[in-house]
Motif scaffolding. Sequence first.
Motif, PDB file in Angstrom:
ATOM      1  N   ASP A  17       0.834  -1.219   0.000  1.00 18.86           N
ATOM      2  CA  ASP A  17       0.000   0.000   0.000  1.00 18.86           C
ATOM      3  C   ASP A  17       0.859   1.254   0.000  1.00 18.86           C
ATOM      4  O   ASP A  17       0.657   2.157  -0.802  1.00 18.86           O
ATOM      5  N   LYS A  18       1.808   1.291   0.938  1.00 18.44           N
ATOM      6  CA  LYS A  18       2.587   2.524   1.088  1.00 18.44           C
ATOM      7  C   LYS A  18       3.490   2.756  -0.118  1.00 18.44           C
ATOM      8  O   LYS A  18       3.706   3.889  -0.526  1.00 18.44           O
ATOM      9  N   SER A  19       4.039   1.683  -0.685  1.00 17.53           N
ATOM     10  CA  SER A  19       4.956   1.886  -1.809  1.00 17.53           C
ATOM     11  C   SER A  19       4.186   2.319  -3.054  1.00 17.53           C
ATOM     12  O   SER A  19       4.697   3.076  -3.866  1.00 17.53           O
ATOM     13  N   LYS A  20       2.931   1.864  -3.165  1.00 14.50           N
ATOM     14  CA  LYS A  20       2.117   2.311  -4.299  1.00 14.50           C
ATOM     15  C   LYS A  20       1.961   3.826  -4.247  1.00 14.50           C
ATOM     16  O   LYS A  20       2.091   4.524  -5.228  1.00 14.50           O
ATOM     17  N   LYS A  21       1.715   4.321  -3.009  1.00 14.95           N
ATOM     18  CA  LYS A  21       1.528   5.773  -2.849  1.00 14.95           C
ATOM     19  C   LYS A  21       2.799   6.543  -3.163  1.00 14.95           C
ATOM     20  O   LYS A  21       2.758   7.663  -3.623  1.00 14.95           O
ATOM     21  N   ARG A  22       3.965   5.954  -2.885  1.00 10.21           N
ATOM     22  CA  ARG A  22       5.227   6.701  -3.037  1.00 10.21           C
ATOM     23  C   ARG A  22       5.877   6.498  -4.407  1.00 10.21           C
ATOM     24  O   ARG A  22       6.843   7.172  -4.737  1.00 10.21           O
ATOM     25  N   GLY A  23       5.384   5.577  -5.192  1.00 12.91           N
ATOM     26  CA  GLY A  23       5.912   5.360  -6.541  1.00 12.91           C
ATOM     27  C   GLY A  23       7.402   5.068  -6.531  1.00 12.91           C
ATOM     28  O   GLY A  23       7.877   4.235  -5.758  1.00 12.91           O
ATOM     29  N   GLU A  24       8.139   5.807  -7.357  1.00 12.67           N
ATOM     30  CA  GLU A  24       9.576   5.545  -7.504  1.00 12.67           C
ATOM     31  C   GLU A  24      10.379   5.921  -6.262  1.00 12.67           C
ATOM     32  O   GLU A  24      11.528   5.526  -6.121  1.00 12.67           O
ATOM     33  N   LYS A  25       9.769   6.718  -5.405  1.00 13.29           N
ATOM     34  CA  LYS A  25      10.534   7.237  -4.267  1.00 13.29           C
ATOM     35  C   LYS A  25      10.555   6.288  -3.078  1.00 13.29           C
ATOM     36  O   LYS A  25      10.903   6.688  -1.968  1.00 13.29           O
ATOM     37  N   VAL A  26      10.164   5.043  -3.281  1.00  8.38           N
ATOM     38  CA  VAL A  26      10.135   4.088  -2.172  1.00  8.38           C
ATOM     39  C   VAL A  26      11.551   3.813  -1.686  1.00  8.38           C
ATOM     40  O   VAL A  26      12.424   3.434  -2.462  1.00  8.38           O
ATOM     41  N   GLY A  27      11.767   4.009  -0.393  1.00  4.59           N
ATOM     42  CA  GLY A  27      13.093   3.762   0.173  1.00  4.59           C
ATOM     43  C   GLY A  27      13.223   2.322   0.649  1.00  4.59           C
ATOM     44  O   GLY A  27      12.218   1.639   0.887  1.00  4.59           O
ATOM     45  N   VAL A  28      14.464   1.877   0.794  1.00  2.21           N
ATOM     46  CA  VAL A  28      14.716   0.514   1.276  1.00  2.21           C
ATOM     47  C   VAL A  28      14.190   0.347   2.705  1.00  2.21           C
ATOM     48  O   VAL A  28      13.754  -0.725   3.115  1.00  2.21           O
ATOM     49  N   GLY A  29      14.199   1.456   3.464  1.00  2.00           N
ATOM     50  CA  GLY A  29      13.723   1.410   4.854  1.00  2.00           C
ATOM     51  C   GLY A  29      12.259   1.002   4.942  1.00  2.00           C
ATOM     52  O   GLY A  29      11.852   0.276   5.849  1.00  2.00           O
ATOM     53  N   LEU A  30      11.474   1.479   3.983  1.00  2.00           N
ATOM     54  CA  LEU A  30      10.053   1.136   3.991  1.00  2.00           C
ATOM     55  C   LEU A  30       9.876  -0.370   3.751  1.00  2.00           C
ATOM     56  O   LEU A  30       9.007  -1.011   4.320  1.00  2.00           O
TER      57      LEU A  30
END
Length: 330
Positions: free
Chosen positions: A112-125
């Motif tokens: 869910d969260k990575s969908k919202k952040r698109g390319e900006k998903v960090g490894v921490g997430l």
Amino acid sequence: MIRQRLFSGIQPTNILHIGNYIGALKQWVDMQEKYDCMFCVVDLHAITVPQDPKELRQNILNTAATYLAVGLDPKLCSIYVQSEVPEHAELGWILSTITRLGELERMTQFKDKSKKRGEKVGVGLYSYPTLMAADILLYDTKTVPVGEDQMQHIELARTLARRFNSQFGETFVVPQALIQKVGARIMGLNDPKVKMSKSEAPANYIALTDEPDVIRKKIMRSVTDSGQEIKFDPGKKPAISNLITIYHHATEKSIKQIENDFQGKGYGDFKKAVADAVTEMLDPIRQDIQDYLKDPAELQKILDKGRDAAHDLACKKMCLVRKKVGLGRA
Ligand code: TYM
């Protein structure tokens, strides 16, 4: 008698809402006498999405003040800030080395969260659940009271405890999640199909600091189901069932009693009663949050004491973990 260890935490991101209160905080308060409790403000988790540093620092204090305002007693439990006990991050790293990619990819919160952040998903997430497992395993935690959305993360913590124990020898207690029978998933007021969440629009949630007129407006304008009966049936009547759940927690009345009390009455009457009950529940909490924030010295003292207690336990556990894994020198 030795009390079992209980651990839980909340991210200091923004404002806390009644979903956090009903799903988590309320049960923490009920358990503090029975268990040996550690309640953490998990700031390392918060930075898995970008935070304004100044706001984050303020939110850490706000969250700690909220813990106290809802009734957590620092004489009975340790209240502290995650980043002040560096062993959390260290154990998180070690656990990441025994975690499989597929296990993290499966996590619905990550999806869910990575969908919202698109390319900006960090490894921490992505590796967030290994840090959460570390929080729990570091303290030999038996019980983890949380809302339903955290179940998958706790399942992973259980898996990692077992995997580490079988690979390196008995080290960690296998924890168990504890969730409310009713209220483990409070839904959004503007959409009962999504969970109440601080990342949604304000009409979705009631913040613990909302003033009475705001609470009333949000509840009166909340979405309703078709029909007019006040009946608990989450499948067919998700919106009214959600309000019944909130009312149940605000008044301690049983679901059956609520249905009986509102037989023959309409949604309008019921919403008014819910607004009154929620206002009454939140009035003292809102006031106490302000009072704790006005006395930062007292708050700091409580967090210092919590940090020292947590650090003592964490140091001992990490000595054992490093030895088992073979890190450092003999
Ligand atoms: P967080 O900060 O998103 O939420 C804190 C707690 O509130 C519960 N909750 C809800 N319960 C019912 N209905 C809702 N709509 C609702 N929204 C939130 C959450 O389930 C949680 O119990 N990863 C965790 C924080 C964490 C943690 C831990 C928890 C980090 N390490 C170790 C337990 C043990 C989180 O993001 O919660």
